[in-house]
Design a protein around this motif. Structure first.
Motif, PDB file in Angstrom:
ATOM      1  N   ARG A  11       0.828  -1.394  -0.169  1.00 15.34           N
ATOM      2  CA  ARG A  11       0.370   0.501   0.298  1.00 15.34           C
ATOM      3  C   ARG A  11       0.726   1.503  -0.375  1.00 15.34           C
ATOM      4  O   ARG A  11       0.472   2.025  -0.749  1.00 15.34           O
ATOM      5  N   ALA A  31      -7.644   7.662   3.739  1.00 17.46           N
ATOM      6  CA  ALA A  31      -6.303   5.960   3.888  1.00 17.46           C
ATOM      7  C   ALA A  31      -5.129   7.249   3.637  1.00 17.46           C
ATOM      8  O   ALA A  31      -4.010   6.502   4.802  1.00 17.46           O
ATOM      9  N   GLU A  76      -9.836  -1.858  -1.001  1.00 15.07           N
ATOM     10  CA  GLU A  76      -9.415  -0.803   0.710  1.00 15.07           C
ATOM     11  C   GLU A  76      -9.069   0.385   0.157  1.00 15.07           C
ATOM     12  O   GLU A  76      -9.351   1.186   1.460  1.00 15.07           O
ATOM     13  N   TYR A  77      -8.410   0.560  -0.586  1.00 10.91           N
ATOM     14  CA  TYR A  77      -7.816   1.705  -0.435  1.00 10.91           C
ATOM     15  C   TYR A  77      -8.629   2.167  -2.127  1.00 10.91           C
ATOM     16  O   TYR A  77      -8.306   4.475  -1.723  1.00 10.91           O
TER      17      TYR A  77
END
Length: 439
Positions: free
Chosen positions: A373, A413, A405-406
């Motif tokens: 990430r 985030a 998720e991002y």
């Protein structure tokens, strides 16, 4: 790479150029800057106007960035400010272009309504034939105009208007009046609607460059240094006291500490340190098990714990170190002593609150590259290089994680991972605006 492209993780947020008018304007600007044109009738461009399709057509991915310095740009719309910068050779280039567009947005909106704006990021260096050129880059300034020279013409008209208004006999100067009328036909009323772009220049003392294998140059700090991802021997003649390669972890750690450039995630204000560190552990777990013919996507937290129990002996040292740190952060466990020689050391850090935080987080992402990430956010070019060598299982996990998720909340985030709260705001958040709440 098709999986990345289809999911919007590569070439995402580019601006589509499809109308014949915009294509024609682009070709005028491209010919003006490079002497070349495209035969494509639609394509996508980044913040600088670079198109990967045109780069492929011309067999030149640097057609707007000759020799990797003095990036040229073509603006067709101010919407380009939201696009990424592809084929970046300097970490500062996208930020400079975005600030230029935002500072001149109203003028650029008016100019691009009729023509393309073409320009260049100029830094006094015209090639990177030797590493010494890295130190010659001090400031970057921007030159820009429409392909028809509207700004230059407007400046000429403004000068003539000043002459007409201030010189005693100018009212009787038929030549001057005729010139003003001709220029006004091209530029409009520059008195009521001035056409100008702010003169802008930017310090470039601390930056990353893709040249010479990739270098992080820190000149504007108390203890300057250069950190290279490539061969250190190529750079040893530079007049910089400290030159490190990525294997010199202890020296890099001291450099970051002496210059107060980093802080431990576990002790950072306003972050959920446990959640961040646990996610890093997941990434390390996936990296370790990616070749074990396991389905790693859509795993719950319970599933991840089961994988840890089943494969504990196969997990690398950095996983166990981060586990000890999470135990300290969440369960009052013993404080783990983590030296810079520990493989987990750079996973435990983030940039402190200073002007070069993005650059430091970029360096940290390369030193802790299993954190996919942070690598994707901070160092996309390295992310793409590493992605090409990953197993199919890891590729699938990474794409699924980043899209689910991002991508859903990129701003949130980034703030959760790298944002800094001011001490005043932090105190208010903890005790309220009128002091501590009494039970």
């Amino acid at each position: 790479m098709n999986r990345l492209i289809k999911s919007g993780l590569m070439f995402g947020n580019l601006v589509h150029v499809a109308s014949p008018t915009l294509v024609e304007r682009y070709n005028r600007a491209l010919r003006h800057l490079t002497g070349k044109t495209t035969k494509l009738t639609d394509f996508y461009v980044d913040i600088s106007g670079y198109s990967p399709e045109i780069g492929f057509e011309l067999d030149d991915p640097l057609y707007l960035n000759h020799a990797g310095v003095n990036r040229q740009f073509i603006l067709l719309t101010t919407d380009q400010k939201r696009a990424p910068l592809l084929e970046a050779k300097f970490s500062t280039s996208r930020g400079i272009l975005r600030q230029f567009i935002e500072e001149n947005e109203s003028a650029l909106f008016a100019l691009t309504a009729r023509d393309a704006v073409a320009g260049e990021l100029i830094n006094s260096v015209y090639d990177m034939s030797t590493p010494m050129r890295l130190l010659d880059i001090r400031r970057v300034r921007i030159e820009a105009d429409t392909t028809s020279g509207a700004i230059q013409q407007a400046q000429k008209l403004s000068t003539k208007v000043e002459t007409f208004l201030n010189e005693e006999d100018a009212w009787f100067d038929d030549v001057l009046i005729a010139q003003m009328i001709a220029l006004a036909g091209e530029t409009g009323d520059v008195v009521r609607n001035p056409i100008e772009l702010k003169e802008m220049s930017f310090d470039q003392r601390n930056y990353w460059s893709d040249h010479f294998g990739g270098v992080y140059l820190f000149q504007d700090v108390d203890h300057p240094a250069l950190i290279t991802s490539g061969e250190k021997t190529v750079l040893e003649d530079l007049p910089i006291k400290y030159i490190f390669d990525l294997s010199e972890r202890n020296r890099i750690a001291k450099f970051l500490e002496f210059n107060d450039l980093v802080e431990p995630i576990a002790k950072a204000r306003g972050v959920d340190a446990g959640a961040i560190l646990r996610q890093k552990m997941d990434f390390i777990l996936v990296d370790a098990l990616a070749g074990a013919d396991l389905n790693l996507t859509d795993r719950s937290r319970t599933d991840m714990r089961r994988l840890v129990r089943e494969h504990a002996g196969e997990l690398p040292e950095e996983f166990h170190t981060l586990a000890a740190l999470v135990n300290w952060a969440e369960n009052d466990g013993a404080w783990p002593r983590i030296s810079s020689e520990d493989p987990a050391y750079f996973y435990t850090l983030r940039a402190s609150d200073h002007k070069d935080a993005d650059l430091v987080n970029m360096l940290l992402s390369e030193l802790s590259s299993k954190d996919i990430r942070q690598l994707f956010i901070c160092h996309k070019s390295l992310f793409y290089k590493k992605y090409a060598r990953w197993s199919e299982a890891k590729k699938e996990y990474v794409v699924t994680f980043l899209t689910t998720e991002y991508q859903r909340d990129k701003t949130g985030a980034r703030k959760a991972l790298f944002g800094h709260k001011s001490p005043v705001k932090d105190i208010v958040a903890r005790v309220g605006p009128w002091g501590a709440v009494k039970g």
